[in-house]
Design a protein around this motif. Structure first.
Motif, mmCIF file in Angstrom:
data_model
loop_
_atom_site.group_PDB
_atom_site.id
_atom_site.type_symbol
_atom_site.label_atom_id
_atom_site.label_comp_id
_atom_site.label_asym_id
_atom_site.label_seq_id
_atom_site.Cartn_x
_atom_site.Cartn_y
_atom_site.Cartn_z
ATOM 1 N N LYS A 6 0.851 -1.186 0.000
ATOM 2 C CA LYS A 6 0.000 0.000 0.000
ATOM 3 C C LYS A 6 0.890 1.240 0.000
ATOM 4 N N ILE A 7 0.780 2.030 -1.061
ATOM 5 C CA ILE A 7 1.600 3.233 -1.196
ATOM 6 C C ILE A 7 0.934 4.362 -0.426
ATOM 7 N N LEU A 33 2.334 12.693 -6.889
ATOM 8 C CA LEU A 33 2.617 12.153 -8.227
ATOM 9 C C LEU A 33 2.562 13.235 -9.306
ATOM 10 N N GLY A 34 1.623 14.163 -9.152
ATOM 11 C CA GLY A 34 1.411 15.173 -10.178
ATOM 12 C C GLY A 34 2.407 16.317 -10.130
ATOM 13 N N GLU A 39 5.709 16.051 -8.390
ATOM 14 C CA GLU A 39 7.108 15.656 -8.203
ATOM 15 C C GLU A 39 7.484 14.546 -9.192
ATOM 16 N N PRO A 40 8.195 14.914 -10.254
ATOM 17 C CA PRO A 40 8.604 13.907 -11.241
ATOM 18 C C PRO A 40 9.378 12.742 -10.610
ATOM 19 N N LYS A 41 10.169 13.047 -9.589
ATOM 20 C CA LYS A 41 10.938 11.986 -8.929
ATOM 21 C C LYS A 41 10.011 10.968 -8.265
ATOM 22 N N THR A 42 8.979 11.484 -7.602
ATOM 23 C CA THR A 42 8.042 10.584 -6.924
ATOM 24 C C THR A 42 7.326 9.702 -7.940
ATOM 25 N N LEU A 43 6.962 10.297 -9.065
ATOM 26 C CA LEU A 43 6.312 9.528 -10.133
ATOM 27 C C LEU A 43 7.227 8.387 -10.596
ATOM 28 N N ALA A 44 8.517 8.715 -10.778
ATOM 29 C CA ALA A 44 9.479 7.700 -11.226
ATOM 30 C C ALA A 44 9.648 6.602 -10.177
ATOM 31 N N ILE A 45 9.703 7.019 -8.904
ATOM 32 C CA ILE A 45 9.873 6.040 -7.828
ATOM 33 C C ILE A 45 8.676 5.095 -7.768
ATOM 34 N N VAL A 46 7.479 5.677 -7.795
ATOM 35 C CA VAL A 46 6.275 4.846 -7.688
ATOM 36 C C VAL A 46 6.147 3.925 -8.906
ATOM 37 N N GLU A 63 -5.541 12.402 -9.738
ATOM 38 C CA GLU A 63 -4.637 11.485 -9.027
ATOM 39 C C GLU A 63 -4.876 10.048 -9.464
ATOM 40 N N ALA A 64 -6.148 9.716 -9.648
ATOM 41 C CA ALA A 64 -6.478 8.353 -10.090
ATOM 42 C C ALA A 64 -5.833 8.070 -11.444
ATOM 43 N N GLY A 65 -5.862 9.058 -12.341
ATOM 44 C CA GLY A 65 -5.263 8.907 -13.664
ATOM 45 C C GLY A 65 -3.770 8.634 -13.565
ATOM 46 N N LEU A 66 -3.098 9.374 -12.677
ATOM 47 C CA LEU A 66 -1.658 9.170 -12.492
ATOM 48 C C LEU A 66 -1.378 7.783 -11.914
ATOM 49 N N CYS A 67 -2.231 7.340 -11.002
ATOM 50 C CA CYS A 67 -2.071 6.004 -10.400
ATOM 51 C C CYS A 67 -2.237 4.925 -11.466
ATOM 52 N N ARG A 68 -3.210 5.123 -12.366
ATOM 53 C CA ARG A 68 -3.388 4.166 -13.472
ATOM 54 C C ARG A 68 -2.180 4.200 -14.401
ATOM 55 N N SER A 69 -1.646 5.406 -14.613
ATOM 56 C CA SER A 69 -0.533 5.545 -15.575
ATOM 57 C C SER A 69 0.721 4.807 -15.112
ATOM 58 N N VAL A 70 0.914 4.649 -13.822
ATOM 59 C CA VAL A 70 2.072 3.889 -13.342
ATOM 60 C C VAL A 70 1.754 2.397 -13.206
#
Ligand code: C2E
Ligand code: CA
Ligand code: CA
Ligand code: CA
Length: 278
Positions: free
Chosen positions: A199-200, A208-209, A211-218, A242-249
């Protein structure tokens, strides 16, 4: 000694004293609440991110004291842990959760229920037996129950909590690492523990939206998890963006206000395929 004496006077009349008094009062009221069984649980929906379908609930403790008003679990769970009351409290909450969720038809609909377990609960003997007892009593499929543990627990292999977790897994219960990304490195523990769910933490979800680093980490954590056969739940999804970003990863599941607030079990009606929280 004189200096220390003066410091004491300050301590016992200042804000520290007020905090100490609240803490003592809270401890007293909590003890009473546990005796009366007045700490309750609610269920918050967890959905499949791709389809939006409900997959289950997380059980969260709720307490409104007659004198102190509503108290956040962020405040009373640590008090319960520090005083050992969390053992009795956790037993009540586990029983209530499984009983109420059964009554709501959650398990019959094939939906899961996640419960939070404090390390202290896992270290005293009896938790696994109690879990087994309720699973049998209510005929709950063990694979529909998830025990959430925080990373902080997993410090040492000799910790009796580790043995309890292995026993829970042997029962067929699933294990989740909670609050991933909040300070402790769970990487080593992923190797040692039979974990099914990661669980993140919402602090990562909500960055996620921006911080590019956080997006890469997740993104990396999701890939790694999938290679390990672990599914990823994103916590604290409040808005569609946020849901869209979660789906994208490629995360598997989502939890948050966007999908539903924590809700009393009595208001939850689960029917197969399209369980509908209010
Ligand atoms: P947690 O296990 O990480 O639970 C998720 C927390 O995020 C819950 O806070 C939930 O209400 C909140 N939340 C859910 N969706 C959103 C959202 O979209 N936005 C925001 N900002 N927050 C959201 P809650 O219920 O206040 O619980 C706080 C913590 O207290 C929990 O964090 C858990 O560590 C602990 N806790 C709660 N219930 C229990 C329990 O029965 N047993 C134990 N041992 N700990 C519990
Ligand atoms: Ca949790
Ligand atoms: Ca969490
Ligand atoms: Ca938390």
């Amino acid at each position: 000694a004189k200096e220390a004496g003066r410091a004491c006077v300050e301590v016992y009349t200042g804000p520290v004293a007020a905090m100490r008094e609240r803490r003592l009062r809270l401890e007293h009221r909590l003890r009473l609440a546990i005796t009366n069984g007045s700490v309750r649980t609610v269920g918050q929906p967890i959905v499949d991110l791709a389809t939006g379908r409900l997959t289950g609930f997380e059980s969260l403790a709720r307490w409104t004291d007659e004198e102190l008003g509503p108290i956040s679990p962020e405040e009373f769970i640590p008090v319960a842990e520090q005083t050992g009351m969390v053992v009795a409290l956790g037993e009540q909450l586990l029983s209530e959760t499984l009983t109420e969720a059964s009554r709501a038809g959650v398990f019959a609909a094939g939906l899961s229920v996640a419960v939070n377990a404090s390390p202290i609960q896992l270290r005293v003997p009896g938790f696994v037996e109690l879990m087994r007892h309720h699973l049998v009593r209510l005929a709950v499929p063990p694979g529909l129950v998830v025990v959430e543990i925080t990373e902080a627990i997993l410090v040492d292999e000799d910790d009796p909590a580790m043995a309890a977790l292995a026993e829970l897994r042997a029962l067929g219960v699933e294990l989740a690492i909670d609050d991933f990304g909040t300070g402790y490195s769970a990487l080593g523990y992923l190797r040692r523990l039979p974990v099914q769910v990661l669980k993140i933490d919402k602090s990562l979800t909500q960055s996620l939206g921006t911080e590019p680093k956080t997006l890469a980490i997740v993104d990396g954590v999701v890939r790694m998890s999938h290679r390990l056969g672990i599914r990823v739940v994103m916590e604290g999804i409040e808005v569609e963006h946020e849901a869209g970003l979660c789906r994208s990863v490629g995360a598997d599941r989502g939890q948050g206000w966007l999908y539903g607030r924590p809700t009393p079990w009595s208001q939850i009606t689960a029917v197969p395929d399209h369980a509908v929280p209010p």
